[in-house]
Design an enzyme around this catalytic site. Sequence first.
Site, PDB file in Angstrom:
ATOM      1  N   GLY A  46       0.762  -1.043  -0.044  1.00  0.00           N
ATOM      2  CA  GLY A  46      -0.146   0.131   0.027  1.00  0.00           C
ATOM      3  C   GLY A  46       0.946   1.303  -0.090  1.00  0.00           C
ATOM      4  O   GLY A  46       1.960   1.092  -0.746  1.00  0.00           O
ATOM      5  N   GLU A  47       0.552   2.208   0.825  1.00  0.00           N
ATOM      6  CA  GLU A  47       1.553   3.402   0.999  1.00  0.00           C
ATOM      7  C   GLU A  47       2.220   3.408   2.529  1.00  0.00           C
ATOM      8  O   GLU A  47       1.535   3.437   3.242  1.00  0.00           O
ATOM      9  CB  GLU A  47       0.544   4.360   0.754  1.00  0.00           C
ATOM     10  N   SER A  48       3.301   3.192   2.329  1.00  0.00           N
ATOM     11  CA  SER A  48       4.061   2.999   4.022  1.00  0.00           C
ATOM     12  C   SER A  48       3.804   4.092   4.665  1.00  0.00           C
ATOM     13  O   SER A  48       3.535   3.933   6.065  1.00  0.00           O
ATOM     14  CB  SER A  48       5.331   2.499   3.641  1.00  0.00           C
ATOM     15  N   CYS A  78       6.199  -5.408   0.517  1.00  0.00           N
ATOM     16  CA  CYS A  78       6.354  -4.329  -0.332  1.00  0.00           C
ATOM     17  C   CYS A  78       6.230  -2.899   0.873  1.00  0.00           C
ATOM     18  O   CYS A  78       7.245  -2.878   1.707  1.00  0.00           O
ATOM     19  CB  CYS A  78       5.245  -3.866  -1.241  1.00  0.00           C
ATOM     20  N   ARG A 105      13.120   3.228  -1.048  1.00  0.00           N
ATOM     21  CA  ARG A 105      11.504   3.064  -1.452  1.00  0.00           C
ATOM     22  C   ARG A 105      11.668   3.375  -3.076  1.00  0.00           C
ATOM     23  O   ARG A 105      12.604   4.132  -3.596  1.00  0.00           O
ATOM     24  CB  ARG A 105      10.722   4.136  -0.871  1.00  0.00           C
ATOM     25  N   ILE A 134       5.475  -3.725  -7.472  1.00  0.00           N
ATOM     26  CA  ILE A 134       4.477  -2.294  -7.789  1.00  0.00           C
ATOM     27  C   ILE A 134       5.105  -1.300  -6.979  1.00  0.00           C
ATOM     28  O   ILE A 134       5.253  -1.208  -5.574  1.00  0.00           O
ATOM     29  CB  ILE A 134       3.074  -2.531  -7.402  1.00  0.00           C
ATOM     30  N   ARG A 135       5.757  -0.321  -7.946  1.00  0.00           N
ATOM     31  CA  ARG A 135       6.507   0.735  -7.116  1.00  0.00           C
ATOM     32  C   ARG A 135       7.241   0.174  -5.877  1.00  0.00           C
ATOM     33  O   ARG A 135       7.246   0.893  -4.703  1.00  0.00           O
ATOM     34  CB  ARG A 135       5.478   1.915  -6.751  1.00  0.00           C
ATOM     35  N   HIS A 170       4.671  -8.795  -4.587  1.00  0.00           N
ATOM     36  CA  HIS A 170       3.397  -9.067  -3.812  1.00  0.00           C
ATOM     37  C   HIS A 170       2.785 -10.493  -4.323  1.00  0.00           C
ATOM     38  O   HIS A 170       2.080 -10.458  -5.226  1.00  0.00           O
ATOM     39  CB  HIS A 170       2.356  -8.185  -4.475  1.00  0.00           C
ATOM     40  N   GLU A 172       0.577 -11.866  -3.199  1.00  0.00           N
ATOM     41  CA  GLU A 172      -1.072 -12.264  -2.913  1.00  0.00           C
ATOM     42  C   GLU A 172      -1.536 -11.821  -4.292  1.00  0.00           C
ATOM     43  O   GLU A 172      -2.731 -11.963  -4.220  1.00  0.00           O
ATOM     44  CB  GLU A 172      -1.413 -11.424  -1.803  1.00  0.00           C
TER      45      GLU A 172
HETATM   46  N1  GLN Z   1       5.953   2.761  -3.011  1.00  0.00           N
HETATM   47  C1  GLN Z   1       5.177   2.381  -1.964  1.00  0.00           C
HETATM   48  C2  GLN Z   1       5.626   2.935  -0.523  1.00  0.00           C
HETATM   49  O1  GLN Z   1       6.783   3.599  -0.496  1.00  0.00           O
HETATM   50  C3  GLN Z   1       4.969   0.597  -1.720  1.00  0.00           C
HETATM   51  C4  GLN Z   1       4.139   0.320  -2.803  1.00  0.00           C
HETATM   52  C5  GLN Z   1       3.540  -1.059  -2.589  1.00  0.00           C
HETATM   53  O2  GLN Z   1       3.379  -1.482  -1.260  1.00  0.00           O
HETATM   54  N2  GLN Z   1       2.982  -1.678  -3.631  1.00  0.00           N
HETATM   55  O3  GLN Z   1       5.093   2.864   0.434  1.00  0.00           O
END
Ligand code: GLN
Length: 188
Positions: A46-48, A78, A105, A134-135, A170, A172
């Site tokens: 998600g977004e840390s 992630c 990151r 993903i990113r 990921h 999942e």
């Molecule tokens: N780029 C996100 C972060 O820095 C992580 C991306 C993800 O969890 N898929 O939190």
Amino acid sequence: MKVGVLSLQGAVEEHLDMIRRCGFEAIKVKTIEDLEKVEKLIIPGGESTTIGKLARIYNLDEVIIKKGREGMPIYGTCAGMILLAKEIQDSRQIGFNLIDIVVERNAFGRQVDSFEVDLKIEGFAGEPFRAVFIRAPYIKKIGKEVKVLAKFNGKIIMAQQKNILVSSFHPELTDDLRVHQYFLDKNL
Ligand code: GLN
């Protein structure tokens, strides 16, 4: 066994589904009371920064850190990996410091939003593992106690230190249960 997925933000449902498919009970963890009910915990992607802020607001961070130190198995994917790290490169963001790694990151470049590769994971028999990034972050440095489980392009993207497991990718988002099975079946 009851397994929790930290459910503040991010890819929660997919992990709940994987846990159930592995044959275990899965619950969402939103409060300290929820956390008391589970034996293992997954921190999703998600977004840390968002997950970290929400965990702080609900005082969940302190309890996760305490339980992780006491030996509760925790798996971070992630953003989850970023949160569990000792240090986040070039950031004022504070990790839970449960695994002795330095993470960077968005380390594969912001342009390269997502990609998939076939990975060889240490100790996994059979087909390579199709990993979705993903990113994604990667692990820049590891401490002595940390075991590397997978690398991609020379970069560490999966590792473990005793009860703490982390991956940049990921699992999942695929149909392959092996990473979840590894985390859930084993006495980490
Ligand atoms: N780029 C996100 C972060 O820095 C992580 C991306 C993800 O969890 N898929 O939190």
